[in-house]
Design a protein around this motif. Structure first.
Motif, PDB file in Angstrom:
ATOM      1  N   ARG A   1     -63.894 -13.695 -64.803  1.00 44.45           N
ATOM      2  CA  ARG A   1     -64.666 -14.084 -65.982  1.00 44.45           C
ATOM      3  C   ARG A   1     -64.197 -13.279 -67.184  1.00 44.45           C
ATOM      4  N   ILE A   2     -63.548 -13.954 -68.118  1.00 43.58           N
ATOM      5  CA  ILE A   2     -63.102 -13.287 -69.334  1.00 43.58           C
ATOM      6  C   ILE A   2     -64.295 -12.979 -70.235  1.00 43.58           C
ATOM      7  N   ASN A   3     -65.174 -13.964 -70.400  1.00 41.54           N
ATOM      8  CA  ASN A   3     -66.427 -13.774 -71.124  1.00 41.54           C
ATOM      9  C   ASN A   3     -67.406 -14.848 -70.636  1.00 41.54           C
ATOM     10  N   ASP A   4     -68.517 -15.001 -71.341  1.00 39.63           N
ATOM     11  CA  ASP A   4     -69.539 -15.955 -70.904  1.00 39.63           C
ATOM     12  C   ASP A   4     -69.067 -17.400 -70.963  1.00 39.63           C
ATOM     13  N   HIS A   5     -67.928 -17.655 -71.608  1.00 36.26           N
ATOM     14  CA  HIS A   5     -67.493 -19.034 -71.836  1.00 36.26           C
ATOM     15  C   HIS A   5     -66.151 -19.386 -71.200  1.00 36.26           C
ATOM     16  N   ILE A   6     -65.419 -18.401 -70.673  1.00 38.16           N
ATOM     17  CA  ILE A   6     -64.069 -18.665 -70.141  1.00 38.16           C
ATOM     18  C   ILE A   6     -63.904 -17.996 -68.783  1.00 38.16           C
ATOM     19  N   ASP A   7     -63.497 -18.798 -67.793  1.00 38.03           N
ATOM     20  CA  ASP A   7     -63.156 -18.301 -66.456  1.00 38.03           C
ATOM     21  C   ASP A   7     -61.735 -18.732 -66.119  1.00 38.03           C
ATOM     22  N   ILE A   8     -61.001 -17.866 -65.424  1.00 41.29           N
ATOM     23  CA  ILE A   8     -59.689 -18.217 -64.878  1.00 41.29           C
ATOM     24  C   ILE A   8     -59.744 -17.986 -63.374  1.00 41.29           C
TER      25      ILE A   8
ATOM     26  N   PRO B   1     -51.159 -30.276 -40.849  1.00 41.62           N
ATOM     27  CA  PRO B   1     -51.877 -31.290 -41.631  1.00 41.62           C
ATOM     28  C   PRO B   1     -52.108 -32.567 -40.828  1.00 41.62           C
ATOM     29  N   ASN B   2     -53.220 -33.214 -41.114  1.00 45.03           N
ATOM     30  CA  ASN B   2     -53.645 -34.413 -40.392  1.00 45.03           C
ATOM     31  C   ASN B   2     -53.914 -34.110 -38.923  1.00 45.03           C
ATOM     32  N   HIS B   3     -54.173 -32.820 -38.625  1.00 46.32           N
ATOM     33  CA  HIS B   3     -54.415 -32.357 -37.250  1.00 46.32           C
ATOM     34  C   HIS B   3     -53.304 -32.830 -36.310  1.00 46.32           C
ATOM     35  N   ASP B   4     -52.069 -32.622 -36.777  1.00 52.27           N
ATOM     36  CA  ASP B   4     -50.892 -33.033 -36.013  1.00 52.27           C
ATOM     37  C   ASP B   4     -49.855 -31.934 -36.166  1.00 52.27           C
ATOM     38  N   ASN B   5     -49.539 -31.231 -35.065  1.00 53.13           N
ATOM     39  CA  ASN B   5     -48.591 -30.119 -35.163  1.00 53.13           C
ATOM     40  C   ASN B   5     -47.153 -30.580 -35.363  1.00 53.13           C
ATOM     41  N   ASN B   6     -46.919 -31.893 -35.393  1.00 54.14           N
ATOM     42  CA  ASN B   6     -45.605 -32.388 -35.784  1.00 54.14           C
ATOM     43  C   ASN B   6     -45.407 -32.316 -37.300  1.00 54.14           C
ATOM     44  N   ASN B   7     -46.487 -32.149 -38.037  1.00 59.06           N
ATOM     45  CA  ASN B   7     -46.406 -31.994 -39.486  1.00 59.06           C
ATOM     46  C   ASN B   7     -46.348 -30.511 -39.840  1.00 59.06           C
ATOM     47  N   GLY B   8     -45.393 -30.165 -40.670  1.00 59.12           N
ATOM     48  CA  GLY B   8     -45.247 -28.767 -41.076  1.00 59.12           C
ATOM     49  C   GLY B   8     -46.395 -28.314 -41.965  1.00 59.12           C
ATOM     50  N   ASP B   9     -46.594 -27.001 -42.030  1.00 55.64           N
ATOM     51  CA  ASP B   9     -47.656 -26.435 -42.866  1.00 55.64           C
ATOM     52  C   ASP B   9     -47.417 -26.757 -44.335  1.00 55.64           C
ATOM     53  N   ILE B  10     -48.500 -26.738 -45.081  1.00 55.41           N
ATOM     54  CA  ILE B  10     -48.400 -26.925 -46.519  1.00 55.41           C
ATOM     55  C   ILE B  10     -49.237 -25.857 -47.207  1.00 55.41           C
ATOM     56  N   ILE B  11     -48.736 -25.357 -48.321  1.00 54.07           N
ATOM     57  CA  ILE B  11     -49.446 -24.372 -49.138  1.00 54.07           C
ATOM     58  C   ILE B  11     -49.643 -24.964 -50.525  1.00 54.07           C
ATOM     59  N   LEU B  12     -50.874 -24.926 -50.975  1.00 56.27           N
ATOM     60  CA  LEU B  12     -51.222 -25.478 -52.282  1.00 56.27           C
ATOM     61  C   LEU B  12     -51.637 -24.330 -53.200  1.00 56.27           C
ATOM     62  N   GLY B  13     -50.985 -24.222 -54.358  1.00 62.40           N
ATOM     63  CA  GLY B  13     -51.332 -23.207 -55.342  1.00 62.40           C
ATOM     64  C   GLY B  13     -51.996 -23.836 -56.557  1.00 62.40           C
ATOM     65  N   VAL B  14     -53.090 -23.227 -57.022  1.00 62.27           N
ATOM     66  CA  VAL B  14     -53.862 -23.755 -58.144  1.00 62.27           C
ATOM     67  C   VAL B  14     -54.231 -22.617 -59.088  1.00 62.27           C
ATOM     68  N   VAL B  15     -54.099 -22.864 -60.380  1.00 62.29           N
ATOM     69  CA  VAL B  15     -54.667 -21.979 -61.396  1.00 62.29           C
ATOM     70  C   VAL B  15     -55.586 -22.832 -62.258  1.00 62.29           C
ATOM     71  N   ARG B  16     -56.876 -22.595 -62.169  1.00 56.93           N
ATOM     72  CA  ARG B  16     -57.883 -23.380 -62.884  1.00 56.93           C
ATOM     73  C   ARG B  16     -58.502 -22.521 -63.992  1.00 56.93           C
ATOM     74  N   THR B  17     -58.507 -23.061 -65.188  1.00 55.29           N
ATOM     75  CA  THR B  17     -59.156 -22.393 -66.322  1.00 55.29           C
ATOM     76  C   THR B  17     -60.321 -23.256 -66.789  1.00 55.29           C
ATOM     77  N   THR B  18     -61.491 -22.657 -66.864  1.00 58.05           N
ATOM     78  CA  THR B  18     -62.706 -23.391 -67.203  1.00 58.05           C
ATOM     79  C   THR B  18     -63.300 -22.837 -68.488  1.00 58.05           C
ATOM     80  N   PHE B  19     -63.516 -23.725 -69.447  1.00 58.37           N
ATOM     81  CA  PHE B  19     -64.178 -23.380 -70.707  1.00 58.37           C
ATOM     82  C   PHE B  19     -65.572 -24.017 -70.715  1.00 58.37           C
ATOM     83  N   SER B  20     -66.589 -23.229 -70.989  1.00 56.76           N
ATOM     84  CA  SER B  20     -67.960 -23.736 -71.036  1.00 56.76           C
ATOM     85  C   SER B  20     -68.562 -23.442 -72.400  1.00 56.76           C
ATOM     86  N   PHE B  21     -69.283 -24.401 -72.931  1.00 56.96           N
ATOM     87  CA  PHE B  21     -69.898 -24.199 -74.240  1.00 56.96           C
ATOM     88  C   PHE B  21     -71.181 -25.009 -74.332  1.00 56.96           C
TER      89      PHE B  21
END
Length: 554
Positions: A517-524, A534-554
């Protein structure tokens, strides 16, 4: 010579009649805090006197009395009884609390005394203006002037602050959006990418996912007509597309984002949430709602403290038990408080509730309407203790004409393209271990029956463990870890077309995020999701998902 008795008399008077100025300040403060623009939060440290006075206002609520005998904790043998009686008879200025007490042993600060003195001066001026100066003795006036000199600095500060507050109050009232409605907004910017074996094409070893930048905007109107009810009107525009891990069969559901929601072409806006709730009595509250964002999570307690899509978990699965996702986008909920620890939640939702016709092309008929289309009926009991720990027991009966519709887990677990009736059972809990650590999770089981052509029963399970770290690093921050198994088809009673008897293996959902929380109005919020098999099938390789979410509230 300074008269101590009269000094004490006026001191007592100041304490008693301080209510008038306190209520004046409190009313101005309440108006500004309710409709505060950002600049209202900026105050000078040298004017903290107002905060000191408000400390007393929060505890008070004094009311004028006509006789000292109306004060239940003041007796004729009290040492200050005659002084209090004199204040009533001579000056007509005495105040007590709404419960008819005086609280004469209560300590006061210098600023509170100044507030009372200011009110006393106003009262004397009123008596002088009314031509009743004969009831005021010369000695009392001398004492009052002496006190006014001693507290000149505090009186000047208080009067200036009150005048400034009342000017600001008038300005806010003149420019406020509405007397019944509060406007808030939220903007999300998200940078997302997927890595790992499941993010590449089957041929050519080419990365199947580009880094994306997407956004979602919401404007929300909260309206209250009685002070206890609430009408929510929300407009949304979004272009967020969740990654869909490539599997041996088709793109899956397991990497969907928590803030992914209904979108229109070209980031068009739509009314995605309309809800009205009101109390039936002190223990029962009723909610009705509709819109693409309306769900059981809006009308029942889902227990998980990490659930917030804009400031909590970054995955769709991490928000709550998928059994809550059955049903439609229009419905009603009832919350019943049995006692201070136990409550009951009831809910009913339906899809296509506004459509009176039948949609062709769906096996068995595409029924619509409030009671003939997809529906879900929920009943839940929640127990909570004084430490805010909770445990819930949930049951959902549902019918869907296109699979279970939870949109998480394996493709097989959704039973897509089939008419399905189901009974789901869940246990959800969250326990506050300490001020900075909460342990929770859930288990969900669905007993589904396929009703199209080849009929059969199917079992679907899911579970999760959640770790929450509120105020991690500083107040307002939140750390979270979620480990679980997204919905998995564990068995069927017969061979259903295009479905395996069960999912091949058990993949894990491992998620970690940290909201700063940067301040009352901005979160990163940076976060990672690791999906094994994935798909509960070990024939499918692992996957990694990266996310950076910035939320502005007013």
């Amino acid at each position: 010579m300074f008269n101590f008795r009269r000094y004490f008399l006026l001191l007592t008077s100041a304490i008693l009649i301080s209510m008038a100025l306190q209520v004046r300040i409190a009313k101005a403060q309440e108006t500004i805090s309710t409709n505060k623009p950002p600049e209202v939060f900026t105050t000078e440290k040298s004017t903290d006197t107002l905060n000191q006075i408000n400390q007393y206002v929060q505890e008070s609520g004094e009311t004028s009395v006509n006789s000292v005998s109306e004060l239940s904790d003041v007796q004729p043998n009290d040492w200050a009884f005659q002084a209090l009686q004199s204040l009533v008879e001579r000056y007509g200025c005495i105040a007590g609390y709404p419960n008819s007490t005086f609280k004469g042993n209560r300590a006061i600060a210098r600023y509170e005394f100044a507030a009372g003195l200011n009110t006393c001066l106003d009262k004397v001026n009123q008596l002088l203006s009314a031509g009743t100066a004969n009831i005021i003795s010369k000695d009392d006036l001398v004492t009052l002037l002496h006190l006014q000199e001693q507290f000149a600095t505090e009186l000047t500060t208080l009067r200036g602050r009150v005048d400034a507050l009342e000017m600001r109050t008038a300005e806010v009232e003149g420019n406020q959006f509405s007397t019944t409605t509060k406007l808030t907004g939220q903007v999300i910017f998200a940078v997302t990418d997927a890595f790992g074996d499941a993010s590449v094409r089957t041929r050519g070893n080419q990365d199947n996912y580009n880094t994306t930048f997407s956004s979602r905007v919401r404007l929300r109107l909260d309206t209250s007509f009685t002070g206890k009810d609430k009408l929510i009107t929300q407009i949304q525009a979004s272009n967020i597309i969740s990654p869909r891990p490539a599997t041996a069969t088709a793109p899956g559901n397991e990497a969907r984002l928590s803030f992914d929601s209904t979108s229109l072409p070209d980031n068009g806006a739509l009314l995605n949430w309309l809800q009205y709730s009101f109390p039936v009595n002190d223990n029962v509250r009723l909610t009705i709602g509709t819109g693409a964002s309306f769900a059981f999570s809006d009308i029942v307690d889902i227990v998980n403290p990490l659930t917030r899509e804009a400031s909590g978990t970054i995955s769709r699965y991490g928000r709550y038990n998928p059994i809550y996702r059955k049903g439609g986008d229009t419905g009603v909920g009832v919350n019943i408080k049995l006692n201070r620890n136990i409550k009951v939640d009831l809910g009913y939702t339906a899809g296509n509730a506004n459509n009176p016709g039948v949609t062709p092309g769906i096996a068995g008929g595409g029924e619509n309407g409030l009671f003939s289309s997809n529906y879900a009926a929920l009943a839940q009991v929640v127990y909570s203790d004084s430490n805010s720990s909770k445990i819930a027991f949930t049951y959902v009966n549902a019918y869907n004409n296109n699979g279970l519709g939870h949109g998480t887990g394996s493709l097989a677990s959704n039973l897509g393209g089939r008419r399905v009736s189901s009974n789901s059972y869940g246990i959800e809990g969250n326990f506050r271990v300490s001020k900075g650590f909460e342990l929770g999770g859930w288990v969900g089981y669905t007993d589904a029956r396929v009703l199209t052509r080849v009929r059969g029963d199917a079992d679907i399970w899911n579970w999760a463990i959640t770790l929450g770290f509120p105020d991690l690093g500083k107040k307002g921050n939140l750390g979270g870890v979620i480990v679980g198994m997204q919905p998995k088809l564990t068995g069927t009673s017969t061979l259903l077309p295009e479905l395996p008897r069960r999912d091949r293996s058990s993949g894990l959902h491992i998620e970690a995020f940290y909201r700063y929380r940067i301040n009352d109005h901005i979160d990163i919020t940076p976060g990672l999701i690791w999906l094994t098999a994935p798909n509960h099938d070990n024939n499918n390789g692992d996957i990694i998902l990266g996310v950076v979410r910035t939320t502005f509230s007013f």
